[in-house]
Structures are given as structure tokens and as C-alpha cells.
Design a protein around this motif. Structure first.
Motif, PDB file in Angstrom:
ATOM      1  N   LEU A 217       1.035  -1.220  -0.329  1.00 36.17           N
ATOM      2  CA  LEU A 217       0.699  -0.264  -0.166  1.00 36.17           C
ATOM      3  C   LEU A 217       0.703   0.948   0.311  1.00 36.17           C
ATOM      4  O   LEU A 217       0.185   2.169  -0.414  1.00 36.17           O
TER       5      LEU A 217
ATOM      6  N   VAL B 231      -8.408  -5.464  -0.172  1.00 36.58           N
ATOM      7  CA  VAL B 231      -9.404  -4.557  -0.812  1.00 36.58           C
ATOM      8  C   VAL B 231     -10.948  -6.044  -0.207  1.00 36.58           C
ATOM      9  O   VAL B 231     -12.074  -6.112   0.700  1.00 36.58           O
TER      10      VAL B 231
ATOM     11  N   PHE C 188      -8.813  -4.406  11.836  1.00 37.72           N
ATOM     12  CA  PHE C 188      -8.211  -4.634  10.778  1.00 37.72           C
ATOM     13  C   PHE C 188      -6.619  -3.342  11.152  1.00 37.72           C
ATOM     14  O   PHE C 188      -5.526  -3.130  11.143  1.00 37.72           O
ATOM     15  N   VAL C 189      -7.226  -1.994  11.366  1.00 35.38           N
ATOM     16  CA  VAL C 189      -7.308  -0.707  11.481  1.00 35.38           C
ATOM     17  C   VAL C 189      -5.533  -0.868  12.726  1.00 35.38           C
ATOM     18  O   VAL C 189      -4.501  -0.481  12.568  1.00 35.38           O
TER      19      VAL C 189
ATOM     20  N   GLU D 284      -2.467  -3.345  11.159  1.00 33.05           N
ATOM     21  CA  GLU D 284      -1.670  -2.389  11.268  1.00 33.05           C
ATOM     22  C   GLU D 284      -0.701  -1.367  11.671  1.00 33.05           C
ATOM     23  O   GLU D 284       0.127  -1.609  11.628  1.00 33.05           O
ATOM     24  N   GLY D 285      -2.068  -1.096  11.795  1.00 30.16           N
ATOM     25  CA  GLY D 285      -1.379   0.147  13.449  1.00 30.16           C
ATOM     26  C   GLY D 285      -0.362   0.220  14.456  1.00 30.16           C
ATOM     27  O   GLY D 285       1.133   0.639  14.498  1.00 30.16           O
TER      28      GLY D 285
ATOM     29  N   LEU E 215       3.082  -1.054  12.605  1.00 34.76           N
ATOM     30  CA  LEU E 215       4.253   0.232  12.132  1.00 34.76           C
ATOM     31  C   LEU E 215       4.582   0.779  13.670  1.00 34.76           C
ATOM     32  O   LEU E 215       6.224   0.805  14.005  1.00 34.76           O
TER      33      LEU E 215
ATOM     34  N   SER F 141      -2.095  11.356   1.365  1.00 34.77           N
ATOM     35  CA  SER F 141      -2.996  10.855   1.014  1.00 34.77           C
ATOM     36  C   SER F 141      -2.644   9.392   1.965  1.00 34.77           C
ATOM     37  O   SER F 141      -2.741   8.734   2.199  1.00 34.77           O
TER      38      SER F 141
ATOM     39  N   ILE G 106       4.489   5.933   7.295  1.00 34.55           N
ATOM     40  CA  ILE G 106       4.636   4.704   6.461  1.00 34.55           C
ATOM     41  C   ILE G 106       5.581   4.369   5.769  1.00 34.55           C
ATOM     42  O   ILE G 106       6.380   3.166   6.084  1.00 34.55           O
TER      43      ILE G 106
ATOM     44  N   VAL H  78      -1.766   4.671  16.988  1.00 34.86           N
ATOM     45  CA  VAL H  78      -2.110   3.082  16.140  1.00 34.86           C
ATOM     46  C   VAL H  78      -3.207   3.679  15.356  1.00 34.86           C
ATOM     47  O   VAL H  78      -3.673   2.614  14.162  1.00 34.86           O
ATOM     48  N   THR H  79      -4.235   4.114  15.666  1.00 35.49           N
ATOM     49  CA  THR H  79      -5.028   4.448  14.786  1.00 35.49           C
ATOM     50  C   THR H  79      -4.981   4.808  13.527  1.00 35.49           C
ATOM     51  O   THR H  79      -5.533   5.218  12.444  1.00 35.49           O
TER      52      THR H  79
ATOM     53  N   GLU I 220      -2.145   5.596  12.061  1.00 32.69           N
ATOM     54  CA  GLU I 220      -1.292   4.788  11.170  1.00 32.69           C
ATOM     55  C   GLU I 220      -2.531   3.746  10.185  1.00 32.69           C
ATOM     56  O   GLU I 220      -2.094   3.615   8.810  1.00 32.69           O
ATOM     57  N   GLY I 221      -3.378   2.992  10.722  1.00 29.17           N
ATOM     58  CA  GLY I 221      -4.189   2.009  10.258  1.00 29.17           C
ATOM     59  C   GLY I 221      -4.865   2.288   9.604  1.00 29.17           C
ATOM     60  O   GLY I 221      -5.342   1.731   8.359  1.00 29.17           O
ATOM     61  N   ALA I 222      -6.077   3.642  10.246  1.00 26.90           N
ATOM     62  CA  ALA I 222      -6.789   4.538   9.318  1.00 26.90           C
ATOM     63  C   ALA I 222      -6.032   4.668   7.957  1.00 26.90           C
ATOM     64  O   ALA I 222      -6.436   4.800   6.203  1.00 26.90           O
TER      65      ALA I 222
ATOM     66  N   LEU J 172      -3.516   3.091   5.956  1.00 22.43           N
ATOM     67  CA  LEU J 172      -4.015   2.363   5.366  1.00 22.43           C
ATOM     68  C   LEU J 172      -5.258   1.283   5.208  1.00 22.43           C
ATOM     69  O   LEU J 172      -5.379   1.558   3.876  1.00 22.43           O
ATOM     70  N   LEU J 173      -6.268   1.977   5.549  1.00 21.14           N
ATOM     71  CA  LEU J 173      -7.037   1.429   5.289  1.00 21.14           C
ATOM     72  C   LEU J 173      -7.976   2.355   4.328  1.00 21.14           C
ATOM     73  O   LEU J 173      -8.256   2.199   3.582  1.00 21.14           O
TER      74      LEU J 173
ATOM     75  N   ARG K 107      -5.521   3.859   2.352  1.00 20.51           N
ATOM     76  CA  ARG K 107      -4.769   3.795   1.164  1.00 20.51           C
ATOM     77  C   ARG K 107      -5.623   2.332  -0.227  1.00 20.51           C
ATOM     78  O   ARG K 107      -5.719   2.766  -1.370  1.00 20.51           O
ATOM     79  N   ALA K 108      -6.238   1.307   0.586  1.00 18.78           N
ATOM     80  CA  ALA K 108      -6.203   0.151   0.242  1.00 18.78           C
ATOM     81  C   ALA K 108      -7.422   0.758  -0.384  1.00 18.78           C
ATOM     82  O   ALA K 108      -7.992  -0.302  -1.138  1.00 18.78           O
ATOM     83  N   THR K 109      -8.657   0.989   0.353  1.00 16.66           N
ATOM     84  CA  THR K 109     -10.042   1.073  -0.296  1.00 16.66           C
ATOM     85  C   THR K 109     -10.149   2.076  -2.264  1.00 16.66           C
ATOM     86  O   THR K 109     -11.637   1.917  -1.261  1.00 16.66           O
TER      87      THR K 109
ATOM     88  N   HIS L  57     -11.930   6.537   5.218  1.00 18.94           N
ATOM     89  CA  HIS L  57     -11.996   5.987   7.037  1.00 18.94           C
ATOM     90  C   HIS L  57     -11.475   6.646   7.786  1.00 18.94           C
ATOM     91  O   HIS L  57     -11.532   6.568   9.232  1.00 18.94           O
TER      92      HIS L  57
ATOM     93  N   ARG M 104     -14.155   8.510  10.450  1.00 19.12           N
ATOM     94  CA  ARG M 104     -14.801   7.159  11.270  1.00 19.12           C
ATOM     95  C   ARG M 104     -13.858   5.693  11.763  1.00 19.12           C
ATOM     96  O   ARG M 104     -14.278   6.155  12.919  1.00 19.12           O
ATOM     97  N   GLN M 105     -12.575   6.284  11.419  1.00 14.76           N
ATOM     98  CA  GLN M 105     -12.193   5.462  12.315  1.00 14.76           C
ATOM     99  C   GLN M 105     -11.619   6.252  14.028  1.00 14.76           C
ATOM    100  O   GLN M 105     -11.515   5.879  14.721  1.00 14.76           O
TER     101      GLN M 105
END
Lengths: 232, 232
Positions: free
Chosen positions: A141, A156, A195-196, A199-200, A203, B133, B138, B196-197, B199-201, B203-204, B206-208, B213, B216-217
Motif C-alpha cells: 500500500l 480490499v 484491521f486498523v 496495521e497500526g 508500524l 494521501s 509509513i 495506531v489508529t 496509521e492503520g486508518a 492504510l485502510l 489507501r487500500a480502499t 475512513h 470514521r476511525q
């Protein structure tokens, strides 16, 4: 289980290579062991160093194959990336299924199922971090060219499988536990938060050099979700 | 505020370049505008494509400078990476300070301060995703060679600053709200869960391909933290 299977495959490949030591480009009839060996080596390299920073030559050296064998199995480095993500995402969805089956076997009670689901991953966190230092998804990603080339599609699909599977458990638990508050919770976003967190936490572990963050973050996630599901 | 300042700098640099259009290697006396322009272009490229996939030539082209100007400011591509992370982490810590000051100005009540802190970021989530973006951290953490070269050090300092700042707010809120349960909560891990939230968000999203997101996260995070702090 997956990793045990990999070890067995590796071992039989090693025996094969010893017997056929003079034939460097040897490919078994179905082509699977060599292909699998390339994928295992490439996955470790890409997770550790990133995709652009990993060369085909490095993959060939790490997997003990040859350029001929590599291009017999993969048309290009991009083909390899696609195969890596397909394989990794399939393993990811298998983990979802295993944790869901465990949670449903442990209890019929919806709140307990969500907790058992998260506990399943928390208990395996240290083993996960022994096996891999980060997540293949992150490497893929990070590079827009890879995302644009369609390599994120299996990611996805895995994200949606996790979201749907977890949202089903969470919706039942919210209906059971959170009374009037359940209408205010975005169940899909709550499901995505797992998922978040993974991944977080990968990292955070990489940044600090402390793999224990995965277990601690999964534990905090469990505490947070339990509190939300029981809130009134 | 940071981004407004950047725009103004960019604009004045553009005027300068128009006036001095024949002098490609022009460097103002203190060297700052050109250096800043290189950093802004490089940050966008590295966030979008990754570090290894970004060449010095691409950075030079995107920033409208020259090889001479680039190597006047940075000894190597690795020097550029270090400067990028230093600058990005400083911005990150400035955000922490701004949100903390906001939370403390809004209320004296510890639970309300934690909620205001998280709300500050939730309200800015869409603007953040318009501006970038993904997260520079990351791109850097994905490549072990960069981590080993010390580029993650400013990231760790920023992570620790966030952990300490948030743990202070959270400990006060737990003492106030969660009664006997406060001893069971790992306050540092809960504080890290905000990093963590984020960084994970990223990536979410970017993936989708859905930047929504992030908002929302951050909203789910607020719901979760509020529930945990109020749980008894």
C-alpha cells in the motif's frame, strides 16, 4: 498450521535439491515447490525492506533458485507482487475463519464471542511477531504504482471479508448488550477498527523495535471493545 | 496554519523564479526557500510512491530545482530522508501540542479533555486527507534500511511525546471516571492506540481508495475511549 506446512515443504525441497544438486534449474513436474520457495523468500524480503527496494536478483539468491526458474513462474516482478498479495490475503481470510470458528465453539453468547475472537489473536500476537516483522499489506500500500496496478484488490477483498464477518458478531453483541446505544455505533467502522489496530501496531512495533506492542495493542482493543459493547 | 505558511513560501519562491528565470541554480542567501521547496515536493512523492521508488531526479523535477541545488542542500538521498522525517515529526508534535492546548482550554474536566482532544482530530480528518494521501512514517518504516540508518529516531521521539502527553490526560480521566477499574488499564498502550489508529486508518484509506475512513476511525476511537473511561 500454515507455517508448519511451509516448513515441511521447505524440508522436502532441500532434500530434493541435495539429490539433484547439479541441476540448479530443476522444476518438479507441477512446479509448486520452487514457486512456493520463491514466494516465501520474496514475502520475507518485501515485508522487511519494501517492494521497490527488493530486486528480483535478491529474491533469486534468497530462494536458491535461478533467473530461469524465477521467470518460468512469474512473468515479471509485478506478477510476483500480485501472487504475493493473493497468497497473503488468502492466509489472512483463513485466520478470520479460524478465529470465528473458535469464538462460535467457545460460547453461544454474542458478547463472549466477540471477546473470544479478539482473545484468539491476542494469544497469538507474540508468535505472529516472531514469524513476521511487519505486514505485507503495508509494503504494497506504500507504493501507489502497486496499488494502481491492481495489487491492492485482494487486500480490499480481505478487508471486506473481515468487516462483514466481524460486523455480524458485533451487531449481535450490540443488540444483546448495549441496549439503546446500539443505533449510534457505526458497526462497519468498529469492525474495520480491528484491521486498523493490526496495521497500526505493526508500524508501532517497527518504529520502536519492540514487537510486544502487537500483544499490548490487541489487549487494549479487547478492553475498548468490551467497554463499548457493555456501555449503556 | 503550517499549510498556509507553506503556500505563502511557495508563492514567493515562484515570483523569485520568474524574476530570475535564467538562473536555474539560484539559492537565496539563507538557502531556505529552495531547501523548503525540495522538502515539500519530496514529502509528497515519498508519501505517494514510497522512498525507494522515488528518485532524486523526480524530486528535482517536481521541485523545479537542479541537481546542483539539491546537493547543495542534501549530501545524499538518505540525508533528504532524515530531513523529511525531522520536519514531519516536528509537525506531528506541534499537532499534539495544539490539540492538548485546545482540550485544556475547553474544559477543566478530565473526561471532557480526552474527548475534546480526540474531537479536535476527528474534526480535522477530512482536511488532513485532502492534504496528504498517507503518512510519511509509513513510507519510512516500510524500508528496514531506512530504519537501520536512524531515520526512525524522530518518529520514536514523536511517538513518545504523544504517549506521554496523552497518558497524562488519560490517567487523570481514569482516576476521575473509571473508579476501581483504572488499575487494570495499560495507560501507555491506550495512549499509543491513538498513533495506531491514525496509521492503520491511513492504510485502510489507501487500500480502499476512501479517505473518509480516517474520519470514521477517529470517531470510533472516540466512542471506544469514552466507553472505557466511563466503564465501572
Amino acid at each position: 498450521m500454515t507455517f508448519l506446512q511451509r516448513d515441511v515443504t521447505d524440508y522436502s525441497v532441500c532434500l530434493y535439491q541435495t539429490v539433484w544438486s547439479g541441476i540448479k534449474d530443476f522444476v518438479p513436474r507441477d512446479g509448486r515447490p520452487t514457486r512456493e520457495r520463491i514466494l516465501i523468500s520474496a514475502e520475507a524480503l518485501v515485508i522487511e525492506n519494501g517492494y521497490a527496494a527488493t530486486s528480483v536478483d535478491q529474491v533469486i539468491a534468497a530462494s536458491g533458485t535461478s533467473k530461469g526458474a524465477f521467470f518460468h513462474h512469474f512473468g515479471s516482478k509485478l506478477d510476483l507482487a500480485r501472487a504475493l498479495v493473493e497468497r497473503y490475503a488468502a492466509g489472512d481470510v483463513a485466520q478470520l475463519d479460524a478465529a470465528t470458528a473458535y469464538a462460535e465453539a467457545v460460547t453461544d453468547e454474542p458478547l463472549g464471542q466477540v471477546d473470544a475472537f479478539l482473545a484468539w489473536f491476542e494469544e497469538r500476537a507474540d508468535d505472529l511477531m516472531d514469524e513476521q516483522s511487519s505486514c505485507l499489506y503495508i509494503s504494497v500500500l506504500t507504493e501507489r504504482q502497486l496499488v494502481n496496478a491492481g495489487t491492492a484488490e485482494p487486500i480490499v477483498k480481505a478487508v471486506v471479508a473481515w468487516r462483514d464477518g466481524l460486523a455480524r458478531l458485533l451487531a449481535a453483541a450490540l443488540a444483546d448488550g448495549a441496549g439503546g446505544r446500539r443505533h449510534q455505533v457505526d458497526v462497519d467502522a468498529l469492525a474495520d477498527h480491528v484491521f486498523v489496530t493490526f496495521e497500526g501496531a505493526f508500524l508501532l512495533a517497527r518504529a520502536t523495535g519492540d514487537p510486544g506492542h502487537m500483544r499490548r495493542q490487541l489487549h487494549v482493543l479487547r478492553d475498548l471493545v468490551r467497554a463499548l459493547l457493555r456501555a449503556r
